[in-house]
Design an enzyme around this catalytic site. Structure first.
Site, PDB file in Angstrom:
ATOM      1  N   LYS A 158       0.843  -1.201   0.000  1.00 18.49           N
ATOM      2  CA  LYS A 158       0.000   0.000   0.000  1.00 18.49           C
ATOM      3  C   LYS A 158       0.879   1.252   0.000  1.00 18.49           C
ATOM      4  O   LYS A 158       2.088   1.172   0.251  1.00 18.49           O
ATOM      5  CB  LYS A 158      -0.912  -0.026   1.234  1.00 18.49           C
ATOM      6  CG  LYS A 158      -0.175  -0.110   2.569  1.00 18.49           C
ATOM      7  CD  LYS A 158      -1.132  -0.476   3.709  1.00 18.49           C
ATOM      8  CE  LYS A 158      -0.394  -0.584   5.030  1.00 18.49           C
ATOM      9  NZ  LYS A 158      -1.277  -1.126   6.090  1.00 18.49           N
ATOM     10  N   MET A 166      12.417  23.930   3.589  1.00 17.98           N
ATOM     11  CA  MET A 166      11.690  23.068   2.649  1.00 17.98           C
ATOM     12  C   MET A 166      12.648  22.238   1.785  1.00 17.98           C
ATOM     13  O   MET A 166      12.422  21.052   1.555  1.00 17.98           O
ATOM     14  CB  MET A 166      10.789  23.913   1.732  1.00 17.98           C
ATOM     15  CG  MET A 166       9.910  23.078   0.831  1.00 17.98           C
ATOM     16  SD  MET A 166       8.962  24.042  -0.349  1.00 17.98           S
ATOM     17  CE  MET A 166       7.871  24.952   0.725  1.00 17.98           C
ATOM     18  N   ARG A 215     -10.855  -1.234  14.461  1.00 15.16           N
ATOM     19  CA  ARG A 215     -10.502  -0.315  13.379  1.00 15.16           C
ATOM     20  C   ARG A 215     -11.360  -0.625  12.156  1.00 15.16           C
ATOM     21  O   ARG A 215     -12.246   0.133  11.807  1.00 15.16           O
ATOM     22  CB  ARG A 215      -9.006  -0.414  13.057  1.00 15.16           C
ATOM     23  CG  ARG A 215      -8.557   0.618  12.042  1.00 15.16           C
ATOM     24  CD  ARG A 215      -7.068   0.580  11.761  1.00 15.16           C
ATOM     25  NE  ARG A 215      -6.661  -0.575  10.958  1.00 15.16           N
ATOM     26  CZ  ARG A 215      -5.449  -0.700  10.392  1.00 15.16           C
ATOM     27  NH1 ARG A 215      -4.537   0.249  10.552  1.00 15.16           N
ATOM     28  NH2 ARG A 215      -5.144  -1.774   9.696  1.00 15.16           N
ATOM     29  N   TYR A 270      16.121  29.871   9.127  1.00 10.48           N
ATOM     30  CA  TYR A 270      14.895  30.605   9.472  1.00 10.48           C
ATOM     31  C   TYR A 270      14.796  30.819  10.972  1.00 10.48           C
ATOM     32  O   TYR A 270      15.054  29.908  11.764  1.00 10.48           O
ATOM     33  CB  TYR A 270      13.674  29.811   9.018  1.00 10.48           C
ATOM     34  CG  TYR A 270      13.393  29.941   7.532  1.00 10.48           C
ATOM     35  CD1 TYR A 270      13.140  31.181   6.953  1.00 10.48           C
ATOM     36  CD2 TYR A 270      13.373  28.808   6.732  1.00 10.48           C
ATOM     37  CE1 TYR A 270      12.872  31.287   5.594  1.00 10.48           C
ATOM     38  CE2 TYR A 270      13.098  28.904   5.378  1.00 10.48           C
ATOM     39  CZ  TYR A 270      12.846  30.152   4.808  1.00 10.48           C
ATOM     40  OH  TYR A 270      12.582  30.256   3.480  1.00 10.48           O
TER      41      TYR A 270
HETATM   42  C1  LIG Z   1      -0.631  -2.172   6.674  1.00  9.51           C
HETATM   43  C2  LIG Z   1      -1.247  -3.481   6.956  1.00  9.51           C
HETATM   44  C3  LIG Z   1      -0.468  -4.650   6.997  1.00  9.51           C
HETATM   45  C4  LIG Z   1       1.048  -4.618   6.918  1.00  9.51           C
HETATM   46  O1  LIG Z   1       1.520  -4.100   8.140  1.00  9.51           O
HETATM   47  P1  LIG Z   1       3.074  -4.062   8.495  1.00  9.51           P
HETATM   48  O2  LIG Z   1       3.076  -3.705   9.934  1.00  9.51           O
HETATM   49  O3  LIG Z   1       3.675  -2.993   7.646  1.00  9.51           O
HETATM   50  O4  LIG Z   1       3.630  -5.389   8.207  1.00  9.51           O
HETATM   51  C5  LIG Z   1      -1.109  -5.876   7.129  1.00  9.51           C
HETATM   52  N1  LIG Z   1      -2.452  -5.937   7.250  1.00  9.51           N
HETATM   53  C6  LIG Z   1      -3.240  -4.836   7.253  1.00  9.51           C
HETATM   54  C7  LIG Z   1      -4.707  -4.986   7.398  1.00  9.51           C
HETATM   55  C8  LIG Z   1      -2.664  -3.573   7.126  1.00  9.51           C
HETATM   56  O5  LIG Z   1      -3.432  -2.480   7.153  1.00  9.51           O
END
Ligand SMILES: *Cc1c(COP(=O)(O)O)cnc(C)c1O
Length: 381
Positions: free
Chosen positions: A42, A310, A141, A262
């Site tokens: 992701k 930046m 969640r 800055y």
């Molecule tokens: C992001 C995620 C993972 C992977 O998590 P890691 O801690 O990066 O291994 C696995 N399952 C779900 C549902 C997630 O949201």
């Protein structure tokens, strides 16, 4: 390895070691065997580039991928091909049913309304649609509450409409092996999974891979560990995947009393040798590391002085001999001297957050099998 010339148009470089990525996948897959090992890619493969990361994992034998959103599936599907399955962790947004089916992506259904919309779409198409079901085993969640999942399991029409590929849950504390919540979630999940005896089970993220084998289910879903980050308190022998270096833009010596950056937050108390480096918060380097944290060069730590801008930051180079550093040289921000975990600790966050912010504005240099491919910022993932 020297990058091809056009990487020199960038003042910073993020080296991404796809051999290390593949070695990490192999290690995780061996650890969970005989369960299968998928990969969570992701957020553009944790910021690094989902097309190249996905293709490398596919070459290593990975056939199950997870992204968060449907829009992340397209660039991955193009490289992993039809023998791979792409699950959408966030579920099925209202109105996205046709797009999801057309993409051949498999939604992780998290609520009864998502289930109902996907079933309705299956009826409209006149065929079964693949789906994963996520149940909430205690994290609160995403996922169906137990009673909803049990009601679904008892519905004989479900199998005519949905082909359940995976029954999933997610652990809240997998990175803390001692927490009782892990065993509690596993017990809750198992009680539910008994209602779906033919559906493969998936529980473990990266942390879960390093919990006992009970947590591995039929398919593990590691993400961050693929990129070399230890998911818990212990070192696991994962190989670092990223290295970040940025160029010196200018070197100067300032007099006592000079302000730096800055707000002039830093004031030199004595003559001070400084280098301004091409790395700022727009490059994913945390602004909160102003006056803290540092870069490394030839074994010396170069502390950041003043605020992070930046596009640049300033470091004290008093620890280096005259001539050890020149304009255009690269200094290390992530690599053998400083890990993602070190930077995260200094910045008061987790390695995930540092990693996922990095990919946008460096020359990314993907190295695999002795070949280097350069991708400039703004080029495709
Ligand atoms: C992001 C995620 C993972 C992977 O998590 P890691 O801690 O990066 O291994 C696995 N399952 C779900 C549902 C997630 O949201």
């Amino acid at each position: 390895m020297e990058p091809p010339l056009h990487a020199e148009a960038c003042s910073s470089r993020l080296d991404i070691d796809l051999d290390a990525l593949r070695a990490n996948y192999r290690m995780l897959a061996e650890r969970v065997a005989p369960a299968r090992c998928g990969a969570v890619v992701k957020a553009n493969a944790y910021g690094l580039g989902v097309a190249r990361v996905g293709a490398a994992l596919h070459r290593e034998g990975c056939r199950t991928f997870f992204v968060a959103q449907l829009c992340e599936a397209g660039p991955l599907a193009g490289v992993v091909g039809p023998d791979a399955t792409i699950f959408i962790l966030n579920g099925l947004d209202p109105g996205s049913e046709a797009a999801c089916a057309a993409a051949g992506a498999v939604p992780v259904l998290n609520s009864l309304s998502q289930v109902a919309r996907w079933r309705a779409h299956a009826r409209a198409l006149g065929r079964t649609l693949p789906a994963a079901l996520q149940v909430d085993s205690g994290m609160s969640r995403l996922g169906l509450p137990a009673e909803d999942a049990i009601a679904l399991a008892a519905d004989p029409a479900l199998a005519r409409e949905l082909d359940l590929r995976l029954l999933m849950t997610h652990l809240a504390c997998a990175d803390e092996p001692g927490r009782a919540a892990n065993a509690n979630q596993l017990a809750a999940f198992r009680a539910l999974a008994a209602h779906f005896p033919t559906v493969p089970a998936s529980i473990a993220n990266s942390g879960g891979v390093f919990l006992p084998a009970d947590f591995h289910g039929d398919l593990a879903r590691p993400g961050v560990a693929l990129f070399g980050v230890d998911p818990g308190p212990d070192a696991r022998g994962l190989r670092p995947v990223v290295r970040l270096d940025a160029r010196v833009l200018q070197i100067r010596t300032v007099a006592a009393g000079a302000g730096v950056g800055y707000g002039l937050d830093h004031v030199a108390s004595a003559p001070q040798r400084l280098a301004t480096i091409a790395l700022g918060y727009a490059d994913g380097w945390p602004r909160c590391l102003g006056g803290m944290g540092g870069a490394w060069h030839r074994g010396a730590r170069l502390p950041i002085v003043g605020r992070v801008s930046m596009d640049s930051l300033t470091v004290d180079i008093g620890a280096l001999a005259e001539g050890d550093l020149a304009e255009g040289d690269f200094v290390e921000f992530l690599g053998p001297s400083q890990s993602l975990a070190d930077v995260a600790r200094n910045a008061g966050t987790i390695a995930y957050e540092i990693l996922t912010r990095l990919g946008a504005r460096h020359a990314r240099i993907f190295v695999e099998d002795g070949n280097a491919e350069v991708v400039l910022p703004g080029e495709n993932p």
